[in-house]
Design a protein around this motif. Structure first.
Motif, PDB file in Angstrom:
ATOM      1  N   ARG A  10      48.176  36.724  43.485  1.00 51.37           N
ATOM      2  CA  ARG A  10      48.442  38.140  43.561  1.00 51.37           C
ATOM      3  C   ARG A  10      49.809  38.755  43.220  1.00 51.37           C
ATOM      4  NH1 ARG A  10      44.803  42.299  45.864  1.00 51.37           N
ATOM      5  NH2 ARG A  10      46.383  43.834  46.452  1.00 51.37           N
ATOM      6  N   PHE A  17      49.807  45.304  36.669  1.00 54.02           N
ATOM      7  CA  PHE A  17      48.998  46.505  36.975  1.00 54.02           C
ATOM      8  C   PHE A  17      49.891  47.652  37.299  1.00 54.02           C
ATOM      9  CE2 PHE A  17      46.205  42.814  37.047  1.00 54.02           C
ATOM     10  CZ  PHE A  17      45.257  43.298  36.120  1.00 54.02           C
ATOM     11  N   MET A 155      39.998  39.118  35.547  1.00 54.94           N
ATOM     12  CA  MET A 155      40.842  40.551  35.104  1.00 54.94           C
ATOM     13  C   MET A 155      39.844  41.381  34.057  1.00 54.94           C
ATOM     14  SD  MET A 155      44.876  40.230  34.750  1.00 54.94           S
ATOM     15  CE  MET A 155      44.693  39.374  33.240  1.00 54.94           C
ATOM     16  N   ALA A 158      36.491  42.170  36.303  1.00 51.53           N
ATOM     17  CA  ALA A 158      36.826  43.323  37.385  1.00 51.53           C
ATOM     18  C   ALA A 158      37.206  44.501  36.387  1.00 51.53           C
ATOM     19  CB  ALA A 158      38.017  42.860  38.378  1.00 51.53           C
ATOM     20  N   THR A 163      34.521  49.982  36.591  1.00 51.98           N
ATOM     21  CA  THR A 163      34.799  51.315  36.046  1.00 51.98           C
ATOM     22  C   THR A 163      33.649  52.164  35.262  1.00 51.98           C
ATOM     23  OG1 THR A 163      37.017  50.074  35.585  1.00 51.98           O
ATOM     24  CG2 THR A 163      36.740  52.291  34.616  1.00 51.98           C
ATOM     25  N   GLY A 283      35.983  52.129  48.464  1.00 51.54           N
ATOM     26  CA  GLY A 283      35.204  51.782  47.227  1.00 51.54           C
ATOM     27  C   GLY A 283      36.268  50.634  46.433  1.00 51.54           C
ATOM     28  N   GLY A 285      38.018  48.464  48.199  1.00 50.64           N
ATOM     29  CA  GLY A 285      38.041  47.478  49.279  1.00 50.64           C
ATOM     30  C   GLY A 285      39.350  47.979  50.064  1.00 50.64           C
ATOM     31  N   PRO A 288      44.345  42.928  52.326  1.00 50.22           N
ATOM     32  CA  PRO A 288      45.351  42.138  51.520  1.00 50.22           C
ATOM     33  C   PRO A 288      44.607  41.747  50.090  1.00 50.22           C
ATOM     34  CG  PRO A 288      44.570  40.900  53.673  1.00 50.22           C
ATOM     35  CD  PRO A 288      44.186  42.249  53.683  1.00 50.22           C
ATOM     36  N   PHE A 290      42.772  44.669  48.563  1.00 51.67           N
ATOM     37  CA  PHE A 290      42.502  45.789  47.980  1.00 51.67           C
ATOM     38  C   PHE A 290      42.725  45.678  46.496  1.00 51.67           C
ATOM     39  CE2 PHE A 290      44.283  49.816  46.392  1.00 51.67           C
ATOM     40  CZ  PHE A 290      43.199  50.632  46.906  1.00 51.67           C
ATOM     41  N   ALA A 297      42.698  51.679  37.042  1.00 60.19           N
ATOM     42  CA  ALA A 297      41.310  52.187  36.900  1.00 60.19           C
ATOM     43  C   ALA A 297      41.365  53.612  37.026  1.00 60.19           C
ATOM     44  CB  ALA A 297      40.515  51.655  38.242  1.00 60.19           C
ATOM     45  N   MET A 301      40.324  56.567  34.331  1.00 59.61           N
ATOM     46  CA  MET A 301      39.157  57.345  34.538  1.00 59.61           C
ATOM     47  C   MET A 301      39.537  58.782  34.199  1.00 59.61           C
ATOM     48  SD  MET A 301      36.934  55.480  37.763  1.00 59.61           S
ATOM     49  CE  MET A 301      38.173  55.542  38.856  1.00 59.61           C
TER      50      MET A 301
HETATM   51  C1  HEM Z   1      36.470  51.847  39.338  1.00 56.34           C
HETATM   52  C2  HEM Z   1      36.861  50.742  39.225  1.00 56.34           C
HETATM   53  C3  HEM Z   1      36.979  49.683  40.377  1.00 56.34           C
HETATM   54  C4  HEM Z   1      36.437  49.425  41.662  1.00 56.34           C
HETATM   55  C5  HEM Z   1      35.574  50.203  42.256  1.00 56.34           C
HETATM   56  C6  HEM Z   1      36.905  48.123  42.051  1.00 56.34           C
HETATM   57  C7  HEM Z   1      36.548  47.647  43.346  1.00 56.34           C
HETATM   58  C8  HEM Z   1      37.247  46.512  43.993  1.00 56.34           C
HETATM   59  C9  HEM Z   1      36.896  46.217  45.129  1.00 56.34           C
HETATM   60  C10 HEM Z   1      36.000  46.564  46.103  1.00 56.34           C
HETATM   61  C11 HEM Z   1      37.562  45.063  45.196  1.00 56.34           C
HETATM   62  C12 HEM Z   1      37.717  44.285  46.601  1.00 56.34           C
HETATM   63  C13 HEM Z   1      36.799  43.123  46.867  1.00 56.34           C
HETATM   64  C14 HEM Z   1      37.152  42.423  48.248  1.00 56.34           C
HETATM   65  O1  HEM Z   1      37.079  43.232  49.196  1.00 56.34           O
HETATM   66  O2  HEM Z   1      37.179  41.391  48.325  1.00 56.34           O
HETATM   67  C15 HEM Z   1      38.406  44.667  44.134  1.00 56.34           C
HETATM   68  C16 HEM Z   1      39.131  43.771  44.023  1.00 56.34           C
HETATM   69  C17 HEM Z   1      39.902  43.440  42.727  1.00 56.34           C
HETATM   70  N1  HEM Z   1      39.893  44.235  41.719  1.00 56.34           N
HETATM   71 FE1  HEM Z   1      39.153  45.939  41.268  1.00 56.34          FE
HETATM   72  N2  HEM Z   1      37.730  47.826  41.149  1.00 56.34           N
HETATM   73  C18 HEM Z   1      38.046  48.612  39.937  1.00 56.34           C
HETATM   74  C19 HEM Z   1      38.559  48.504  39.015  1.00 56.34           C
HETATM   75  C20 HEM Z   1      39.495  47.512  38.757  1.00 56.34           C
HETATM   76  C21 HEM Z   1      40.194  47.049  37.438  1.00 56.34           C
HETATM   77  C22 HEM Z   1      40.172  48.035  36.460  1.00 56.34           C
HETATM   78  C23 HEM Z   1      40.801  45.882  37.474  1.00 56.34           C
HETATM   79  C24 HEM Z   1      41.810  45.101  36.797  1.00 56.34           C
HETATM   80  C25 HEM Z   1      42.152  45.642  35.529  1.00 56.34           C
HETATM   81  C26 HEM Z   1      40.380  45.300  38.965  1.00 56.34           C
HETATM   82  C27 HEM Z   1      40.886  44.154  39.328  1.00 56.34           C
HETATM   83  C28 HEM Z   1      40.509  43.687  40.598  1.00 56.34           C
HETATM   84  C29 HEM Z   1      41.354  42.317  40.903  1.00 56.34           C
HETATM   85  C30 HEM Z   1      41.812  41.575  40.177  1.00 56.34           C
HETATM   86  C31 HEM Z   1      40.732  42.244  42.400  1.00 56.34           C
HETATM   87  C32 HEM Z   1      40.849  41.080  43.527  1.00 56.34           C
HETATM   88  C33 HEM Z   1      42.047  41.380  44.363  1.00 56.34           C
HETATM   89  C34 HEM Z   1      42.317  40.199  45.267  1.00 56.34           C
HETATM   90  O3  HEM Z   1      41.484  39.585  45.851  1.00 56.34           O
HETATM   91  O4  HEM Z   1      43.509  40.297  45.758  1.00 56.34           O
HETATM   92  N3  HEM Z   1      39.522  46.140  39.364  1.00 56.34           N
HETATM   93  N4  HEM Z   1      38.107  45.666  43.111  1.00 56.34           N
END
Ligand code: HEM
Length: 343
Positions: A10, A17, A155, A158, A163, A283, A285, A288, A290, A297, A301
């Motif tokens: 991480r 980012f 990446m 996600a 999005t 939304g 998360g 740790p 998050f 994003a 947006m």
């Molecule tokens: C509207 C857009 C997005 C939403 C709603 C969203 C939502 C989430 C959520 C709910 C989690 C947490 C999952 C958990 O609780 O274990 C998460 C983790 C993550 N998201 Fe997003 N995400 C969005 C956009 C993005 C974008 C644009 C990227 C990368 C360019 C991204 C990369 C990641 C990564 C790498 C994690 C893992 C973090 C970790 O486990 O330490 N997300 N996202």
């Protein structure tokens, strides 16, 4: 990934980012959004979800792995769709099944990413993959090729699926709430009509509230998993350590104890409910894990929304099924069929 391994990865991903890297992404994001908005103007009528998916994938693949929009990116996008369609399906790997196609698509993506990583190792670039290849942890260790490959796949996945979901439902909510749309347009009218700048993005409080309300009402991901590390009692139920628990994002956002009249779309609730209890808007998360791409994003947006609001009008086409489907991420069943024109 858990514990120290998760924390290390991480930390290594973080610079891609935030801060200067993020500021560098604005021009490309705006240019790609602009290109799609102009294309939709010529189409007139279309289904928005697949179009938005292509747009967010172009943005993610350009900025995260340095892939130029074109036939190769389209192929990557197709593989991603096959991968996503096999995420929640019976794990039967026979030729022709969604699961089999998903595994093949994943292998194709990983093979492509391996080549790209090797190129970056020889010729460093400014995209997120370039930063990842160059980054080192405190001990001076680099991520291995195998680690970078899977991180890049994560990446990309996600970085566009969620999005797309949020932007599709933003467009839906605004078409259904003309008063909110009018207030958003008024906020944008206070800026000159040129492309929004990163500085302007900091002064759009109403758009911030609307995006929060869309996140609350239409969370792209319904929940997540957590390993129970310490036993606890919840509502009279004893949960032992070692169990896997899920947290529900959608149920949290509908909690009447936190949000009054939770089924009503009302961005101004965030004016009066400025100080919500911790973990009531999740939304992206929490804790740790998050969302690492939160700032990425938000920027994407807001840039997209600002361009859309300043220049375009859209309305929903009749006879379409707008009920929400949760998988792979929340979206209207019809994909959102619209008529679209310049203001
Ligand atoms: C509207 C857009 C997005 C939403 C709603 C969203 C939502 C989430 C959520 C709910 C989690 C947490 C999952 C958990 O609780 O274990 C998460 C983790 C993550 N998201 Fe997003 N995400 C969005 C956009 C993005 C974008 C644009 C990227 C990368 C360019 C991204 C990369 C990641 C990564 C790498 C994690 C893992 C973090 C970790 O486990 O330490 N997300 N996202």
């Amino acid at each position: 990934m858990e514990g120290a391994e998760h924390r290390r990865n991480r930390k290594l991903l973080m610079p891609a980012f935030h801060g200067p890297a993020l500021a560098n992404y604005a021009t490309t994001m705006t240019a790609i959004c602009d290109r799609y908005l102009q294309r939709w103007e010529t189409l007139g009528e279309f289904t928005w979800l697949p179009e938005l998916k292509e747009m967010t994938f172009d943005i993610a693949s350009t900025l995260l792995i340095g892939s130029e929009p074109g036939p190769l990116t389209q192929r990557l996008s197709r593989w991603f769709s096959q991968l996503t369609q096999g995420l929640f399906t019976l794990p039967l790997s026979w030729p022709g099944t969604p699961y089999h196609k998903a595994l093949r698509a994943r292998d194709n993506l990983l093979a492509h990413l391996e080549n790209t990583v090797k190129q970056r190792q020889n010729q460093p670039t400014q995209d997120a993959l370039g930063l990842l290849v160059a980054s080192r942890d405190e001990g001076g260790d680099r991520l291995s090729l195998a680690e970078i490959k899977v991180q890049a796949l994560l990446m990309l996945f996600a970085g566009h699926e969620t999005t797309t979901s949020l932007l599709t439902n933003l467009a839906l909510a605004l078409a259904q709430h003309p008063a909110v749309l009018a207030q958003l347009r008024a906020e944008q009218a206070s800026f000159a009509n040129a492309a929004p700048t990163p500085d302007q993005l900091k002064s759009m409080p109403y758009l911030d509230r609307v995006l929060k309300e869309v996140e609350r009402c239409y969370p792209p991901i319904g929940g997540g998993f957590r390993g129970v590390v310490k036993p606890f009692v919840f509502n009279g139920y004893a949960v032992p350590s070692g169990w896997l628990a899920t947290y529900s994002i959608s149920a949290t956002h509908q909690d009447g104890a936190v949000y009054s009249d939770p089924l009503t779309f009302n961005p101004d609730r965030f004016l009066t409910q400025e100080k919500l209890p911790d973990y009531s808007l999740v939304g992206f998360g929490g804790g740790p894990r998050f969302c690492l791409g939160y700032a990425f994003a938000q920027m994407e947006m807001k840039l997209f929304a600002a361009l859309l609001l300043r220049r375009y009008h859209w309305e929903l086409l009749p006879r379409q099924d707008l009920r929400q489907v949760a998988i792979p991420s929340l979206h209207p069943r019809s994909g959102l069929k619209v008529r679209f024109r310049k203001l």
